[in-house]
Design a protein around this motif. Structure first.
Motif, PDB file in Angstrom:
ATOM      1  N   ALA A  20       0.832  -1.215   0.000  1.00  0.00           N
ATOM      2  CA  ALA A  20       0.000   0.000   0.000  1.00  0.00           C
ATOM      3  C   ALA A  20       0.865   1.264   0.000  1.00  0.00           C
ATOM      4  O   ALA A  20       0.680   2.171   0.823  1.00  0.00           O
ATOM      5  CB  ALA A  20      -0.942  -0.009   1.206  1.00  0.00           C
ATOM      6  N   ASP A  21       1.838   1.279  -0.894  1.00  0.00           N
ATOM      7  CA  ASP A  21       2.724   2.431  -1.086  1.00  0.00           C
ATOM      8  C   ASP A  21       3.677   2.693   0.084  1.00  0.00           C
ATOM      9  O   ASP A  21       4.338   3.730   0.126  1.00  0.00           O
ATOM     10  CB  ASP A  21       1.927   3.711  -1.387  1.00  0.00           C
ATOM     11  CG  ASP A  21       1.192   3.605  -2.715  1.00  0.00           C
ATOM     12  OD1 ASP A  21       1.723   2.915  -3.613  1.00  0.00           O
ATOM     13  OD2 ASP A  21       0.102   4.195  -2.849  1.00  0.00           O
ATOM     14  N   VAL A  22       3.707   1.780   1.060  1.00  0.00           N
ATOM     15  CA  VAL A  22       4.678   1.905   2.161  1.00  0.00           C
ATOM     16  C   VAL A  22       5.853   0.974   1.862  1.00  0.00           C
ATOM     17  O   VAL A  22       5.679  -0.251   1.795  1.00  0.00           O
ATOM     18  CB  VAL A  22       4.050   1.522   3.516  1.00  0.00           C
ATOM     19  CG1 VAL A  22       5.098   1.593   4.629  1.00  0.00           C
ATOM     20  CG2 VAL A  22       2.865   2.416   3.826  1.00  0.00           C
ATOM     21  N   PRO A  23       7.054   1.523   1.632  1.00  0.00           N
ATOM     22  CA  PRO A  23       8.207   0.662   1.312  1.00  0.00           C
ATOM     23  C   PRO A  23       8.554  -0.245   2.499  1.00  0.00           C
ATOM     24  O   PRO A  23       8.662   0.212   3.639  1.00  0.00           O
ATOM     25  CB  PRO A  23       9.342   1.653   1.049  1.00  0.00           C
ATOM     26  CG  PRO A  23       8.686   2.971   0.838  1.00  0.00           C
ATOM     27  CD  PRO A  23       7.417   2.948   1.626  1.00  0.00           C
ATOM     28  N   VAL A  24       8.680  -1.546   2.219  1.00  0.00           N
ATOM     29  CA  VAL A  24       9.068  -2.525   3.238  1.00  0.00           C
ATOM     30  C   VAL A  24      10.484  -3.028   2.981  1.00  0.00           C
ATOM     31  O   VAL A  24      11.235  -3.320   3.912  1.00  0.00           O
ATOM     32  CB  VAL A  24       8.068  -3.707   3.254  1.00  0.00           C
ATOM     33  CG1 VAL A  24       8.451  -4.735   4.308  1.00  0.00           C
ATOM     34  CG2 VAL A  24       6.652  -3.202   3.512  1.00  0.00           C
ATOM     35  N   LEU A  25      10.843  -3.123   1.702  1.00  0.00           N
ATOM     36  CA  LEU A  25      12.214  -3.468   1.301  1.00  0.00           C
ATOM     37  C   LEU A  25      12.683  -2.432   0.299  1.00  0.00           C
ATOM     38  O   LEU A  25      11.988  -2.144  -0.671  1.00  0.00           O
ATOM     39  CB  LEU A  25      12.257  -4.855   0.652  1.00  0.00           C
ATOM     40  CG  LEU A  25      11.800  -6.049   1.489  1.00  0.00           C
ATOM     41  CD1 LEU A  25      11.763  -7.313   0.640  1.00  0.00           C
ATOM     42  CD2 LEU A  25      12.695  -6.244   2.707  1.00  0.00           C
ATOM     43  N   GLU A  26      13.877  -1.879   0.553  1.00  0.00           N
ATOM     44  CA  GLU A  26      14.401  -0.838  -0.332  1.00  0.00           C
ATOM     45  C   GLU A  26      15.793  -1.216  -0.810  1.00  0.00           C
ATOM     46  O   GLU A  26      16.756  -1.164  -0.052  1.00  0.00           O
ATOM     47  CB  GLU A  26      14.445   0.501   0.422  1.00  0.00           C
ATOM     48  CG  GLU A  26      13.080   0.960   0.922  1.00  0.00           C
ATOM     49  CD  GLU A  26      13.120   2.362   1.500  1.00  0.00           C
ATOM     50  OE1 GLU A  26      13.417   3.298   0.746  1.00  0.00           O
ATOM     51  OE2 GLU A  26      12.881   2.508   2.711  1.00  0.00           O
ATOM     52  N   ASP A  27      15.857  -1.675  -2.058  1.00  0.00           N
ATOM     53  CA  ASP A  27      17.144  -1.908  -2.715  1.00  0.00           C
ATOM     54  C   ASP A  27      18.014  -2.899  -1.944  1.00  0.00           C
ATOM     55  O   ASP A  27      19.161  -2.606  -1.596  1.00  0.00           O
ATOM     56  CB  ASP A  27      17.875  -0.569  -2.884  1.00  0.00           C
ATOM     57  CG  ASP A  27      18.970  -0.656  -3.937  1.00  0.00           C
ATOM     58  OD1 ASP A  27      18.814  -1.454  -4.876  1.00  0.00           O
ATOM     59  OD2 ASP A  27      19.981   0.054  -3.807  1.00  0.00           O
ATOM     60  N   ILE A  28      17.468  -4.086  -1.675  1.00  0.00           N
ATOM     61  CA  ILE A  28      18.189  -5.109  -0.913  1.00  0.00           C
ATOM     62  C   ILE A  28      18.951  -6.036  -1.859  1.00  0.00           C
ATOM     63  O   ILE A  28      18.367  -6.573  -2.808  1.00  0.00           O
ATOM     64  CB  ILE A  28      17.205  -5.961  -0.082  1.00  0.00           C
ATOM     65  CG1 ILE A  28      16.455  -5.099   0.923  1.00  0.00           C
ATOM     66  CG2 ILE A  28      17.928  -7.122   0.585  1.00  0.00           C
ATOM     67  CD1 ILE A  28      17.135  -4.871   2.217  1.00  0.00           C
ATOM     68  N   SER A  29      20.228  -6.232  -1.589  1.00  0.00           N
ATOM     69  CA  SER A  29      21.042  -7.174  -2.360  1.00  0.00           C
ATOM     70  C   SER A  29      21.809  -8.075  -1.396  1.00  0.00           C
ATOM     71  O   SER A  29      22.351  -7.605  -0.394  1.00  0.00           O
ATOM     72  CB  SER A  29      22.040  -6.436  -3.255  1.00  0.00           C
ATOM     73  OG  SER A  29      21.378  -5.652  -4.230  1.00  0.00           O
ATOM     74  N   LEU A  30      21.809  -9.376  -1.696  1.00  0.00           N
ATOM     75  CA  LEU A  30      22.607 -10.317  -0.908  1.00  0.00           C
ATOM     76  C   LEU A  30      22.845 -11.564  -1.737  1.00  0.00           C
ATOM     77  O   LEU A  30      22.145 -11.825  -2.718  1.00  0.00           O
ATOM     78  CB  LEU A  30      21.914 -10.675   0.413  1.00  0.00           C
ATOM     79  CG  LEU A  30      20.571 -11.406   0.368  1.00  0.00           C
ATOM     80  CD1 LEU A  30      20.755 -12.923   0.337  1.00  0.00           C
ATOM     81  CD2 LEU A  30      19.742 -11.043   1.600  1.00  0.00           C
TER      82      LEU A  30
END
Length: 253
Positions: A20-30
Protein backbone atom coordinates in the motif's frame (compact mmCIF):
# COMPACT_ATOMS: atom_id res chain seq x y z
CA UNK A 1 22.46 -27.83 -10.79
CA UNK A 2 22.46 -26.44 -14.24
CA UNK A 3 23.55 -22.86 -13.64
CA UNK A 4 26.96 -21.27 -13.51
CA UNK A 5 29.12 -23.43 -11.22
CA UNK A 6 30.79 -20.39 -9.70
CA UNK A 7 27.53 -18.55 -9.08
CA UNK A 8 26.08 -18.24 -5.58
CA UNK A 9 23.33 -20.76 -4.86
CA UNK A 10 20.97 -17.84 -4.15
CA UNK A 11 21.19 -14.13 -4.88
CA UNK A 12 18.95 -11.08 -4.63
CA UNK A 13 19.81 -7.87 -6.46
CA UNK A 14 18.15 -4.51 -5.71
CA UNK A 15 14.94 -6.08 -4.37
CA UNK A 16 12.12 -3.65 -3.66
CA UNK A 17 8.74 -4.30 -2.06
CA UNK A 18 5.98 -1.98 -0.84
CA UNK A 19 2.63 -2.66 0.75
CA UNK A 20 0.00 0.00 0.00
CA UNK A 21 2.72 2.43 -1.09
CA UNK A 22 4.68 1.90 2.16
CA UNK A 23 8.21 0.66 1.31
CA UNK A 24 9.07 -2.53 3.24
CA UNK A 25 12.21 -3.47 1.30
CA UNK A 26 14.40 -0.84 -0.33
CA UNK A 27 17.14 -1.91 -2.71
CA UNK A 28 18.19 -5.11 -0.91
CA UNK A 29 21.04 -7.17 -2.36
CA UNK A 30 22.61 -10.32 -0.91
CA UNK A 31 24.13 -13.60 -2.04
CA UNK A 32 24.58 -17.01 -0.44
CA UNK A 33 27.45 -19.33 -1.38
CA UNK A 34 27.14 -23.10 -1.32
CA UNK A 35 27.60 -24.59 2.15
CA UNK A 36 27.28 -21.24 3.92
CA UNK A 37 24.86 -20.17 6.64
CA UNK A 38 23.60 -16.59 6.41
CA UNK A 39 21.66 -15.27 9.41
CA UNK A 40 19.38 -12.25 9.07
CA UNK A 41 18.78 -10.32 12.28
CA UNK A 42 17.01 -7.09 13.11
CA UNK A 43 14.06 -5.57 14.96
CA UNK A 44 10.45 -6.57 14.29
CA UNK A 45 9.09 -4.86 11.22
CA UNK A 46 12.52 -4.48 9.59
CA UNK A 47 11.51 -6.52 6.53
CA UNK A 48 13.36 -9.76 7.35
CA UNK A 49 10.44 -12.14 6.78
CA UNK A 50 9.22 -10.18 3.76
CA UNK A 51 12.69 -10.56 2.25
CA UNK A 52 12.54 -14.33 2.73
CA UNK A 53 9.01 -14.46 1.33
CA UNK A 54 10.08 -12.52 -1.78
CA UNK A 55 13.07 -14.80 -2.28
CA UNK A 56 10.83 -17.88 -2.13
CA UNK A 57 8.01 -16.43 -4.29
CA UNK A 58 5.46 -16.28 -1.45
CA UNK A 59 5.38 -12.52 -2.03
CA UNK A 60 5.80 -10.79 -5.37
CA UNK A 61 8.70 -8.37 -5.33
CA UNK A 62 8.14 -5.01 -7.04
CA UNK A 63 11.57 -4.88 -8.68
CA UNK A 64 15.06 -6.33 -8.83
CA UNK A 65 16.49 -9.76 -9.60
CA UNK A 66 16.15 -13.19 -7.94
CA UNK A 67 18.68 -15.85 -8.98
CA UNK A 68 19.23 -19.48 -8.13
CA UNK A 69 22.54 -20.99 -9.30
CA UNK A 70 23.08 -17.96 -11.51
CA UNK A 71 19.74 -18.43 -13.29
CA UNK A 72 17.13 -15.68 -13.18
CA UNK A 73 13.81 -16.50 -11.54
CA UNK A 74 13.06 -12.77 -11.77
CA UNK A 75 14.98 -10.17 -13.78
CA UNK A 76 14.30 -6.44 -13.54
CA UNK A 77 11.02 -7.16 -11.77
CA UNK A 78 9.77 -9.66 -14.38
CA UNK A 79 9.28 -13.28 -13.30
CA UNK A 80 9.86 -16.36 -15.44
CA UNK A 81 6.73 -18.33 -16.47
CA UNK A 82 4.87 -20.59 -14.02
CA UNK A 83 6.45 -23.83 -15.23
CA UNK A 84 9.95 -22.41 -14.81
CA UNK A 85 9.01 -20.98 -11.40
CA UNK A 86 7.92 -24.48 -10.29
CA UNK A 87 11.40 -25.77 -11.13
CA UNK A 88 12.98 -22.98 -9.09
CA UNK A 89 10.69 -23.88 -6.16
CA UNK A 90 12.05 -27.44 -6.20
CA UNK A 91 15.51 -26.08 -5.37
CA UNK A 92 14.72 -24.82 -1.87
CA UNK A 93 13.01 -25.89 1.33
CA UNK A 94 11.17 -23.50 3.62
CA UNK A 95 10.59 -23.85 7.37
CA UNK A 96 8.02 -21.49 8.89
CA UNK A 97 7.51 -20.10 12.39
CA UNK A 98 4.35 -22.11 12.95
CA UNK A 99 5.31 -25.49 11.46
CA UNK A 100 2.43 -25.63 8.90
CA UNK A 101 2.10 -29.39 9.19
CA UNK A 102 -1.06 -31.10 7.92
CA UNK A 103 -2.97 -31.91 11.14
CA UNK A 104 -4.85 -34.87 9.62
CA UNK A 105 -1.65 -36.52 8.30
CA UNK A 106 0.62 -38.72 10.38
CA UNK A 107 4.21 -37.57 10.89
CA UNK A 108 5.35 -40.09 8.26
CA UNK A 109 2.79 -38.89 5.71
CA UNK A 110 3.64 -35.23 6.36
CA UNK A 111 7.25 -35.95 5.36
CA UNK A 112 6.71 -38.54 2.61
CA UNK A 113 3.82 -36.88 0.76
CA UNK A 114 5.71 -33.95 -0.89
CA UNK A 115 8.32 -36.19 -2.61
CA UNK A 116 5.53 -38.57 -3.70
CA UNK A 117 3.71 -35.66 -5.33
CA UNK A 118 6.94 -35.08 -7.31
CA UNK A 119 6.96 -38.66 -8.59
CA UNK A 120 9.10 -40.39 -5.95
CA UNK A 121 7.80 -43.91 -5.19
CA UNK A 122 6.02 -44.47 -1.87
CA UNK A 123 8.70 -46.93 -0.75
CA UNK A 124 11.56 -44.52 -1.45
CA UNK A 125 9.69 -41.53 0.04
CA UNK A 126 8.89 -43.45 3.24
CA UNK A 127 12.45 -44.79 3.51
CA UNK A 128 13.74 -41.23 3.14
CA UNK A 129 11.23 -40.01 5.76
CA UNK A 130 12.25 -42.70 8.27
CA UNK A 131 15.91 -41.81 7.82
CA UNK A 132 15.14 -38.14 8.42
CA UNK A 133 13.09 -38.96 11.54
CA UNK A 134 16.11 -40.80 12.94
CA UNK A 135 18.28 -37.80 12.11
CA UNK A 136 15.81 -35.49 13.90
CA UNK A 137 15.70 -37.70 17.01
CA UNK A 138 12.07 -38.65 16.34
CA UNK A 139 12.34 -42.40 15.87
CA UNK A 140 9.13 -44.14 16.87
CA UNK A 141 6.94 -41.07 16.29
CA UNK A 142 6.15 -41.76 12.62
CA UNK A 143 2.54 -42.81 13.35
CA UNK A 144 1.83 -39.85 15.63
CA UNK A 145 -0.19 -36.84 14.52
CA UNK A 146 1.06 -33.27 14.89
CA UNK A 147 -1.33 -32.57 17.80
CA UNK A 148 0.37 -35.37 19.77
CA UNK A 149 3.80 -33.72 19.49
CA UNK A 150 5.45 -30.86 21.35
CA UNK A 151 6.15 -27.66 19.42
CA UNK A 152 9.83 -28.57 19.19
CA UNK A 153 8.99 -32.00 17.79
CA UNK A 154 6.58 -30.45 15.27
CA UNK A 155 9.27 -28.05 14.09
CA UNK A 156 11.72 -30.93 13.70
CA UNK A 157 9.11 -32.74 11.57
CA UNK A 158 8.78 -29.55 9.49
CA UNK A 159 12.56 -29.49 8.97
CA UNK A 160 12.49 -33.19 7.98
CA UNK A 161 9.69 -32.44 5.51
CA UNK A 162 11.76 -29.65 3.92
CA UNK A 163 14.84 -31.92 3.73
CA UNK A 164 12.82 -34.75 2.16
CA UNK A 165 12.79 -32.81 -1.11
CA UNK A 166 16.63 -32.79 -1.23
CA UNK A 167 16.78 -28.99 -1.52
CA UNK A 168 19.92 -27.10 -2.48
CA UNK A 169 19.17 -24.43 0.12
CA UNK A 170 16.96 -24.21 3.22
CA UNK A 171 15.21 -21.03 4.34
CA UNK A 172 14.12 -20.64 7.98
CA UNK A 173 11.71 -17.89 8.99
CA UNK A 174 12.10 -17.39 12.77
CA UNK A 175 12.07 -21.18 13.32
CA UNK A 176 11.99 -20.90 17.14
CA UNK A 177 9.79 -17.87 17.73
CA UNK A 178 6.74 -19.99 18.62
CA UNK A 179 8.69 -22.17 21.07
CA UNK A 180 9.64 -21.90 24.73
CA UNK A 181 13.37 -21.82 25.59
CA UNK A 182 13.73 -25.56 26.25
CA UNK A 183 12.12 -26.53 22.93
CA UNK A 184 14.07 -23.79 21.15
CA UNK A 185 17.28 -25.59 22.11
CA UNK A 186 16.09 -28.83 20.43
CA UNK A 187 15.45 -27.08 17.13
CA UNK A 188 18.64 -25.00 17.17
CA UNK A 189 20.63 -28.19 17.81
CA UNK A 190 19.20 -29.69 14.60
CA UNK A 191 20.03 -26.54 12.60
CA UNK A 192 23.58 -26.54 14.04
CA UNK A 193 23.93 -30.16 12.93
CA UNK A 194 22.84 -29.20 9.40
CA UNK A 195 25.37 -26.35 9.45
CA UNK A 196 28.09 -28.83 10.45
CA UNK A 197 27.07 -30.90 7.40
CA UNK A 198 27.49 -27.78 5.21
CA UNK A 199 23.81 -27.45 4.34
CA UNK A 200 23.31 -24.07 2.65
CA UNK A 201 20.89 -22.06 4.82
CA UNK A 202 19.37 -18.62 5.25
CA UNK A 203 18.02 -18.16 8.79
CA UNK A 204 15.89 -15.24 9.93
CA UNK A 205 16.35 -15.39 13.69
CA UNK A 206 16.27 -13.48 16.96
CA UNK A 207 18.60 -16.03 18.62
CA UNK A 208 21.80 -13.99 18.75
CA UNK A 209 24.19 -16.56 20.33
CA UNK A 210 23.03 -19.09 17.73
CA UNK A 211 23.53 -16.63 14.84
CA UNK A 212 27.00 -15.80 16.13
CA UNK A 213 27.97 -19.46 16.52
CA UNK A 214 26.76 -21.00 13.25
CA UNK A 215 26.78 -18.24 10.63
CA UNK A 216 29.34 -17.56 7.96
CA UNK A 217 27.73 -14.16 7.47
CA UNK A 218 25.30 -12.04 9.48
CA UNK A 219 23.05 -9.42 7.92
CA UNK A 220 21.49 -6.76 10.15
CA UNK A 221 18.34 -5.18 8.72
CA UNK A 222 16.36 -2.20 9.97
CA UNK A 223 13.75 -0.06 8.25
CA UNK A 224 13.72 -2.19 5.10
CA UNK A 225 17.42 -1.82 4.33
CA UNK A 226 20.61 -3.76 5.13
CA UNK A 227 22.33 -1.55 7.71
CA UNK A 228 25.39 -3.76 8.21
CA UNK A 229 26.71 -7.17 7.24
CA UNK A 230 29.84 -9.18 7.76
CA UNK A 231 31.29 -12.19 9.55
CA UNK A 232 29.74 -12.90 12.98
CA UNK A 233 32.71 -11.64 15.00
CA UNK A 234 32.73 -8.30 13.15
CA UNK A 235 28.98 -7.73 13.42
CA UNK A 236 28.53 -8.87 17.03
CA UNK A 237 31.80 -7.73 18.61
CA UNK A 238 32.76 -4.73 16.52
CA UNK A 239 29.66 -3.30 14.80
CA UNK A 240 30.40 -0.26 12.67
CA UNK A 241 26.91 1.28 12.65
CA UNK A 242 25.22 2.94 15.61
CA UNK A 243 21.88 1.34 14.66
CA UNK A 244 23.49 -2.11 14.92
CA UNK A 245 25.03 -1.24 18.29
CA UNK A 246 21.64 -0.08 19.62
CA UNK A 247 19.97 -3.30 18.52
CA UNK A 248 22.63 -5.60 19.98
CA UNK A 249 22.75 -3.71 23.28
CA UNK A 250 19.29 -5.07 24.09
CA UNK A 251 20.70 -8.63 24.00
CA UNK A 252 23.60 -7.91 26.33
CA UNK A 253 21.41 -7.82 29.43
Amino acid sequence: MNGNKNAPIFALNNIRKSFADVPVLEDISLSVEQGNVVSIIGPSGSGKSTLLRCGTFLETADGGDILYDGEYAMKDGVYVDKAALRKFRSRFGLVFQNFKLFPHYSVLKNIAEPPMLQGVSREEAEDRAMGLLRKMGLEGREKAYPSQLSGGQQQRVAIARALAMNPEILFFDEPTSALDPELTGEVLKVIRQLADEHMTMVVVTHEMPFAKAVSNRVIFMAGGVIVEQGDPISVFENPQEERTRQFLRVFEH
